[in-house]
Scaffold this motif. Structure first.
Motif, PDB file in Angstrom:
ATOM      1  N   LEU A 204     -53.246 -98.335  -4.464  1.00 30.64           N
ATOM      2  CA  LEU A 204     -54.014 -98.107  -3.250  1.00 30.64           C
ATOM      3  C   LEU A 204     -54.595 -99.419  -2.738  1.00 30.64           C
ATOM      4  N   GLU A 205     -54.465 -99.640  -1.440  1.00 33.75           N
ATOM      5  CA  GLU A 205     -55.094-100.786  -0.780  1.00 33.75           C
ATOM      6  C   GLU A 205     -55.979-100.250   0.347  1.00 33.75           C
ATOM      7  N   THR A 206     -57.265-100.555   0.289  1.00 35.49           N
ATOM      8  CA  THR A 206     -58.248-100.099   1.265  1.00 35.49           C
ATOM      9  C   THR A 206     -58.676-101.273   2.139  1.00 35.49           C
ATOM     10  N   MET A 207     -58.605-101.084   3.465  1.00 33.84           N
ATOM     11  CA  MET A 207     -58.993-102.120   4.424  1.00 33.84           C
ATOM     12  C   MET A 207     -58.315-103.446   4.089  1.00 33.84           C
ATOM     13  N   GLU A 208     -57.013-103.371   3.860  1.00 32.21           N
ATOM     14  CA  GLU A 208     -56.304-104.555   3.369  1.00 32.21           C
ATOM     15  C   GLU A 208     -56.258-105.671   4.396  1.00 32.21           C
ATOM     16  N   GLY A 209     -56.060-105.338   5.674  1.00 33.44           N
ATOM     17  CA  GLY A 209     -55.986-106.382   6.683  1.00 33.44           C
ATOM     18  C   GLY A 209     -57.271-107.190   6.779  1.00 33.44           C
TER      19      GLY A 209
END
Length: 595
Positions: A467-472
């Motif tokens: 899982l990647e959260t708010m990756e940008g």
């Protein structure tokens, strides 16, 4: 001042970080599981090494994120204390009345040292260290005697073997994995010799005192923080994110020399520091205090209906608060949501430290805590305040030293919480908080790097999606490599050198090559507006104001003004040479993906 709540704030005055050791009556270590009745390596078919009787006592006496000492019930042959130090491989047990351990292997274990090996009913000479190995393939176990030497003997019968000291013995004994989790059947002299020779190479690790961290120094600039940990011993064991974060896409720089031990556990290769100073540079761009001004008009979306336990809406509100166009209603909605959460959140006591914390052992609410830590930090940073963020501090207490993660039972909750806490620390204009943020980001990237290493080592066929959260947004703040994802443009805006501190929206437009600042006036009373863009900032040619006085403050100016009437006030903004606001970018909505 924004605080965690009366009970938790009182506890924080005596707080210590506890990492993986909080809440637990057993210890999960690289290569080992350790509990009240004994220990076992994490090789699936390894035999348990049991105490003569399970300890009826488990009383932590000392605890930090780097280790703990636990008091046990003791007795003849049983340990009366247990010590774990994450800076060195393995763990230590203290015996006051000799060693008597039960081993359930079919064949008698071997005891080896540099000059020989024995099996059942044959005592060893007095030794400072020895290795226990088995006829079937399982990881050998090294024993190091920290307070002198000991003679060992194996007695018993198949399935009921005893490993005992052959003479009176009292002191600390370290247990470690000289081959890591690599199994080895020792059925002949050659295999026994290989195990003994490898253990001998690292004998100082098995017999030395536990290392301690003496000092942490932090330096920072606009692009990074550099942390230097100084220890009282060399060859400390490094947290795996230091070597795996780069593999996972976070370009940290290890500025100290290291040596590979040549072994591996479930946390990857064991890497030791060469020398006693660990120095690491972490990319994390500095976001100056205040709300970010950008060139162009954006309309604030206004406060939406927000549930204090809805992570996406809290995160979205926090990011809106960092933009200069956020209006008074939005800021009030944020404060109300945070206050409601602090008043209604459940708190659990950590048994040893007796801190009341907004998460339990499983960590099921950690993502909610992290979301509100981000909201709290956005209000603090946006308001130009440097007060402590008690929610962010409570999360830092739980961060594990070896993995730089929170070790929540649910990996997705763990990664979501770490990502949001990393954002909260990154927007704080404080080197220590930026370091905390960078360590969490290194933990996230390090886990991805670890999965890549496992695949390359042939341990798994492919990496599992993470899982990647708010990756940008994290890409923009931490310089993560890879294709830029949505939100990276807002990170550039957060880094704006032009910030404002105001209780209402402020927008910046260009007219006839002039920068025009506009803000609302709700009633004609004396008010202030601070613009933080450097010592040479100016504000002139105001309209809609009957009085404007400029006061110099650190990093900019404070405008003290009296409006003529309710409406819109405007003034011409002059910026120092080389300072320019970025193009506008809207705060991103909450986003997550698996990759």
């Amino acid at each position: 001042m924004l605080v965690l709540g009366a009970a938790a704030l009182a506890a924080s005055a005596r707080a210590e970080s506890f990492g993986r050791f909080g809440y637990a009556d057993s210890v999960d270590l690289p290569g080992f599981t350790l509990g009240k009745s004994g220990f076992k390596t994490k090789w699936a078919t390894s035999d348990k090494v049991g105490f003569s009787s399970a300890s009826s006592r488990w009383s932590p006496a000392v605890m930090s994120d780097m280790g703990e000492t636990v008091l046990l019930s003791g007795g003849a042959g049983n340990p009366d204390k247990q010590r774990v130090n994450l800076l060195t491989p393995g763990f230590s047990l203290h015996f006051s009345e000799g060693i008597d351990l039960a081993i359930g292997s079919t064949s008698a274990p071997y005891i080896s040292w540099r000059d020989g090996s024995v099996q059942q009913d044959v005592p060893t000479p007095d030794l400072r260290w020895a290795v226990i190995s088995f006829s079937d393939a399982q990881p050998p176990i090294a024993l190091g005697f920290l307070d002198g030497s000991a003679s060992l003997i194996v007695t018993g019968k198949p399935g009921q073997w005893r490993l005992r000291t052959n003479k009176p013995y009292a002191g600390w004994t370290r247990f470690a994995l000289p081959l890591g989790l690599r199994p080895m059947a020792t059925n002949d002299a050659a295999a026994l010799g290989r195990v003994a020779n490898f253990a001998a190479k690292w004998k100082d690790l098995w017999t030395r005192p536990d290392p301690e961290v003496k000092k942490l120094s932090i330096s920072s600039d606009d692009l990074s923080v550099t942390a230097t940990w100084t220890f009282d011993e060399d060859r400390v064991l490094l947290p795996y994110p230091i070597t795996m974060a780069l593999v996972g896409g976070y370009p940290i720089e290890l500025l100290s020399n290291v040596v590979e031990e040549g072994t591996a556990t479930e946390l990857g290769p064991a890497t030791l520091l060469e020398g006693s100073e660990l120095k690491v540079r972490f990319p994390v761009r500095r976001s100056p205090p205040g709300r970010s001004m950008s060139l162009g008009t954006l309309v604030s979306p206004g406060p939406a209906t927000v549930s204090p336990i809805d992570v996406p809406s809290i995160v979205s509100l926090a990011l809106q608060d960092l933009a200069a166009e956020q209006d008074q209603q939005g800021l009030l909605a944020s404060r109300d949501a945070l206050s409601e959460y602090l008043a209604r959140a459940d708190y659990w006591p950590e048994p040893f430290t007796r801190q009341s914390l907004p998460y339990d052992r499983a960590g099921s609410t950690l993502d909610q805590v992290a979301a509100h830590a981000l909201l709290m930090q956005s209000l603090l940073s946006g308001g130009g305040q440097t007060d402590s963020n008690s929610l962010l501090t409570s999360l830092a207490w739980r961060r594990d030293w070896l993995t730089w993660s929170f070790l929540a039972t649910d990996l997705n909750v763990d990664r979501r919480a770490a990502a949001l806490a990393a954002l909260a620390g990154a927007i704080a204009d404080d080197p220590a908080k930026r370091l905390d943020a960078a360590m969490l980001q290194a933990g996230l990237s390090g886990r991805r790097g670890l999965e890549i290493w496992r695949r390359r080592a042939g341990l798994i066929p492919k990496e599992p999606p993470l899982l990647e959260t708010m990756e940008g947004l994290r890409q923009g703040l931490f310089g993560l490599v890879g294709t830029l994802r949505p939100g990276a443009d807002f990170a550039r805006r957060l880094l704006s050198p032009v910030k404002v501190v105001s209780d209402s929206w402020v927008i910046l437009n260009q007219r006839d090559n002039l920068l025009v600042v506009s803000w609302p006036v709700l009633e004609p009373k004396p008010s202030t507006l601070s613009i933080l863009a450097g010592a040479e900032t100016t504000l002139t040619e105001a309209s809609g104001l009957s009085k404007l006085a400029i006061e110099r403050v650190p990093s900019g100016i404070q405008a003290n003004f009296v409006p003529e009437s309710a409406g819109i006030a405007e003034a011409i903004l002059g910026l120092p040479k080389g300072v320019a606001p970025p193009a506008t970018a809207a705060p991103p909505g909450f986003s997550e993906s698996f990759r």
